[in-house]
Design an enzyme around this catalytic site. Structure first.
Site, PDB file in Angstrom:
ATOM      1  N   SER A 124       0.917  -0.979   0.127  1.00  0.00           N
ATOM      2  CA  SER A 124      -0.135  -0.059   0.213  1.00  0.00           C
ATOM      3  C   SER A 124       0.843   1.275   0.022  1.00  0.00           C
ATOM      4  O   SER A 124       1.485   1.408  -1.019  1.00  0.00           O
ATOM      5  CB  SER A 124      -0.867  -0.054   1.012  1.00  0.00           C
ATOM      6  OG  SER A 124      -1.878   0.945   1.002  1.00  0.00           O
ATOM      7  N   ASP A 140      -9.750  -3.254  -5.717  1.00  0.00           N
ATOM      8  CA  ASP A 140      -8.906  -2.674  -4.704  1.00  0.00           C
ATOM      9  C   ASP A 140      -9.642  -1.249  -4.873  1.00  0.00           C
ATOM     10  O   ASP A 140      -9.369  -0.826  -6.153  1.00  0.00           O
ATOM     11  CB  ASP A 140      -7.608  -2.793  -4.839  1.00  0.00           C
ATOM     12  CG  ASP A 140      -7.151  -2.036  -3.555  1.00  0.00           C
ATOM     13  OD1 ASP A 140      -7.650  -1.324  -2.874  1.00  0.00           O
ATOM     14  OD2 ASP A 140      -5.789  -2.383  -3.315  1.00  0.00           O
ATOM     15  N   HIS A 179      -8.190  -4.707  -1.291  1.00  0.00           N
ATOM     16  CA  HIS A 179      -7.137  -4.099  -0.912  1.00  0.00           C
ATOM     17  C   HIS A 179      -6.283  -4.933  -0.138  1.00  0.00           C
ATOM     18  O   HIS A 179      -5.178  -5.230  -0.011  1.00  0.00           O
ATOM     19  CB  HIS A 179      -7.512  -2.822  -0.050  1.00  0.00           C
ATOM     20  CG  HIS A 179      -6.063  -1.989   0.236  1.00  0.00           C
ATOM     21  ND1 HIS A 179      -5.334  -1.391  -0.683  1.00  0.00           N
ATOM     22  CD2 HIS A 179      -5.725  -1.692   1.405  1.00  0.00           C
ATOM     23  CE1 HIS A 179      -4.281  -0.821  -0.125  1.00  0.00           C
ATOM     24  NE2 HIS A 179      -4.277  -0.871   1.172  1.00  0.00           N
TER      25      HIS A 179
END
Length: 707
Positions: free
Chosen positions: A559, A645, A679
């Site tokens: 991320s 995501d 995600h």
């Protein structure tokens, strides 16, 4: 039957020009943003096929690591019950099942209501068990499954729960009558995480706007149509998210609006759920605060954690019926440059203070002896590196505080701490099947000197019998954003790395929160590059100290930590054998320039606002990984992403890999895109274990830890 080898996919070039502040950037692969396009899907599938071919030699090692994770994990197990109302609630897992069960049993009369029932050895559940949710049944027929809320009324009769079967974090909420087992007709579509009950007649929840920002709080009256739900509050400022909850005593409903640097709280008496929320302290740019409720001798107080006196926060109090300005609160804990206050937990008879000192999270307790505020006393532990925190403490009048304790070498332990006596009772310890001896592993801290002389902490863990006389394969992990601290934790999967001779290290770089708010402030906005140079300094230290070599060093981040991976790939590619980037934020400038995207405007306080400020634009352009790829040799890179995501769109790593393959003069670049996930990646514990096994197999091979 053999097949001809697949060549590395070459993404077609469809140039578009991004123009801001008189600066033009030609983007050859922005067309990949169209996830409905067959050309995009064909390209992603081609990347997946190529990655599968190029990593086919990892199949045996992946299976070995998967079986090791599985073999060390107690698959049929249960959590320690936690008390809420008249029931003990717990979760169970069953061997062969991907998802868990949520269960409960009544608190038995004649027993100590604060001592949980004894866990059965076989993890099969407790006598009289009621299964309130079977996630395996709910997930049946879906490639992805996630729970977004699970909230039971104080009486224990109704359960509100929400599910996501796409990975896009849009949930459908259901209400279940736990006495009859029936679903009520109150079904709410397209809601966000969480659910808060006010009695049994009202349910408060959140929705998101078109940019997927949680912007509104709604009230649903049970038995009415969703179309009749009432908008309680809408946050108009696009930099702010909104959330709703209740205090532990179930006396007050709380709505919190917050940006990255500013917050505001609204409150309403729980007995008046259709009333108007009132603001405690109006928002003030740069001021954050959080409130907790205390009642002493019949007088109600707000206990407030705030940064009005300094960046590391302090704690003050005032009467609920006589709110004074933040800076005039009676101080319970003063601001300290060396101590980052993270918050308080309030109960009927005591209060817990959670804070960080010396890079380690800590907890202290204040007893309300004589019905008065007192002093905090820190709970001490023996290890140098550990993590301690609350774990399931819903009851206002509880005399015990449940603590979770873990370190790099100590599997997770769960304690009940009886505050009045200081007695600490071990309830459960994570069981490692096949045997585990913590003395066979060691963890310690070292410090690396950054470019500007700042000392950066580094946590290191490996087998105690590792040959330190020569360099060893090493995995270096970091995150470095949002004031998130990467604290010591135990990992069953990580044993498979260390038992193969690998060192695991964490670089606690600026941008994280390990050393307080200023550690964060010095790794964000126009100081973001400190995050990257800190990581490189740690890599240099590991190499200079003889722990590893550049040909044995693999970097990993996900991320926002994936942005770090992309940046160091450009800045210091020669220092790493490989880089693993999980759902990586590698095209930050393009994303932050698109206010219509999920989360973008709320991110301007973290990264800066390049949309309106050319100086910020230029600074971000100078480090954005996708825009700074050069014709030079890179490490081998594995990027993992998910089609659904909503936080870091798949298009970012897809463009990044395409550009690397087009420009770099060396290095293998692989993209693995999950086509039915979000995600957090794949759902289901076996799928997650197999994904971890694949990533670790790639790391082991890349770091030459195995033949």
């Amino acid at each position: 039957m053999t097949h001809d080898p697949i060549s590395a996919p070459v993404a077609p070039i469809h140039p578009t020009t991004r123009s801001f502040h008189g600066r033009d950037f030609v983007d050859n692969y922005e067309w990949l943003r169209d996830k409905e396009s067959q050309e995009t899907l064909d390209y992603l599938n081609a990347e997946n096929a190529y990655t599968k071919q190029q990593t086919a030699d990892l199949d045996d090692l992946t299976e070995q690591v998967f079986q090791e994770i599985k073999g060390r994990t107690k698959e049929t197990d249960m959590s320690t019950p936690q008390r809420a109302g008249d029931f003990w609630y717990y979760g169970r897992t069953i061997e062969g099942k991907n998802y868990g069960l949520s269960c409960r049993v009544p608190v038995e009369e004649g027993t100590d209501p604060w001592i949980p029932p004894t866990l059965p050895e076989d993890g099969s559940g407790l006598p009289g068990e009621q299964i309130i949710l079977d996630m395996n049944e709910l997930a049946e027929g879906h490639d992805f499954f996630s729970i977004g809320a699970s909230s039971v009324t104080t009486s224990g009769r109704y359960l509100a729960y929400s599910v996501d079967t796409a990975g896009n974090e849009r949930f459908t909420m259901y209400v279940k009558d736990l006495e009859t087992g029936e679903l009520l007709p109150d079904t709410l579509e397209g809601v966000f995480y969480g659910a808060t009950w006010a009695g049994e007649d009202y349910l408060f929840y959140q929705r998101v706007d078109e940019a997927w920002r949680p912007d509104s709080v709604w009230r649903h009256k049970m038995g009415t149509a969703p179309e009749e739900d009432v908008l309680v509050y809408r946050e108009e400022d696009e930099k702010f998210n909104v959330g709703v909850g209740a205090d532990r005593a179930d006396r007050i409903l709380v709505i919190e609006s917050s940006s990255k640097i500013t917050s505001e709280t609204r409150v309403l008496d729980m007995q008046d759920p259709e009333g108007e929320f009132t603001v405690l302290w109006p928002r003030e740019q740069g001021i954050e605060y959080g409130v907790d409720y205390v009642e002493l001798h019949g007088t109600e107080y707000w206990v407030v954690t705030h940064n009005a006196h300094g960046p590391n926060f302090s704690v003050g109090q005032c009467r609920r019926d006589s709110v004074v300005p933040l800076r005039e609160l009676d101080e319970l804990v003063r601001h300290d440059d060396e101590v980052r206050i993270e918050g308080v937990d309030t109960y009927r008879d005591f209060m817990a203070l959670v804070y960080r000192r010396g890079g380690i999270g800590r907890v202290a307790f204040m007893q309300f002896n004589g019905g008065e505020f007192g002093e905090f006393e820190e709970l001490r532990f023996d290890e140098e590196l550990y993590t301690v925190g609350a774990s399931g403490n819903p009851e206002w009048d509880a005399p015990v505080y449940r603590l979770a304790y873990v370190s790099f070498t100590q599997p997770a332990q769960l304690f009940d701490y009886r505050v009045a006596t200081g007695e600490k009772t071990l309830l459960k310890e994570q069981e490692i099947l096949g045997g585990y001896n913590p003395e066979e592993y060691t963890s310690y801290r070292q410090w690396a000197k950054a470019e500007d002389g700042t000392l950066v902490p580094v946590s290191i863990v490996h087998r105690a019998d590792l040959d330190r006389s020569q360099p060893q394969p090493t995995l270096l992990y970091a995150y470095g954003s949002y004031e998130t601290s990467i604290d010591p934790g135990f990992s069953i999967a990580r044993l498979s790395l260390m038992d193969r001779g690998m060192i695991f290290a964490i670089a606690h770089v600026r941008g994280g929160g390990e050393l307080g708010r200023l550690w964060y402030d010095n790794g964000k906005l126009m100081k973001k590059k400190n995050t990257f140079t800190d990581f490189i300094a740690v890599a240099d230290m590991l190499i200079d100290e003889g722990l590893t070599t550049s040909s044995q060093l693999v970097a990993e981040g996900g991320s926002a930590g994936g942005l770090l991976m992309g940046a160091i790939a450009n800045m210091a590619p020669e220092k790493f054998a490989g880089i693993q980037a999980i759902v990586p934020f590698v095209d930050p400038l393009t994303s932050i320039l698109m206010p219509e995207l999920p989360l973008t405007v709320t991110e301007w306080d973290e990264w800066g606002d390049p949309y309106h400020d050319p100086e910020v634009y230029d600074y971000m352009a100078s480090y954005a990984p996708y825009e700074n790829i050069e014709a030079k040799e890179y490490p081998n890179i594995l990027a993992v992403t998910s089609l659904n995501d909503t936080r870091v769109l798949y298009v970012e790593p897809a463009k990044w890999i395409a550009e690397l393959r087009a420009k770099a003069t060396g290095g293998e670049f692989l993209l693995k895109c999950e086509m039915s996930a979000g995600h957090g990646g794949v759902s289901g514990r076996y799928d997650r274990w197999r994904q971890t096994a694949f990533e670790y197999a790639w790391t082991l091979k890349t770091a030459t830890a195995v033949e």
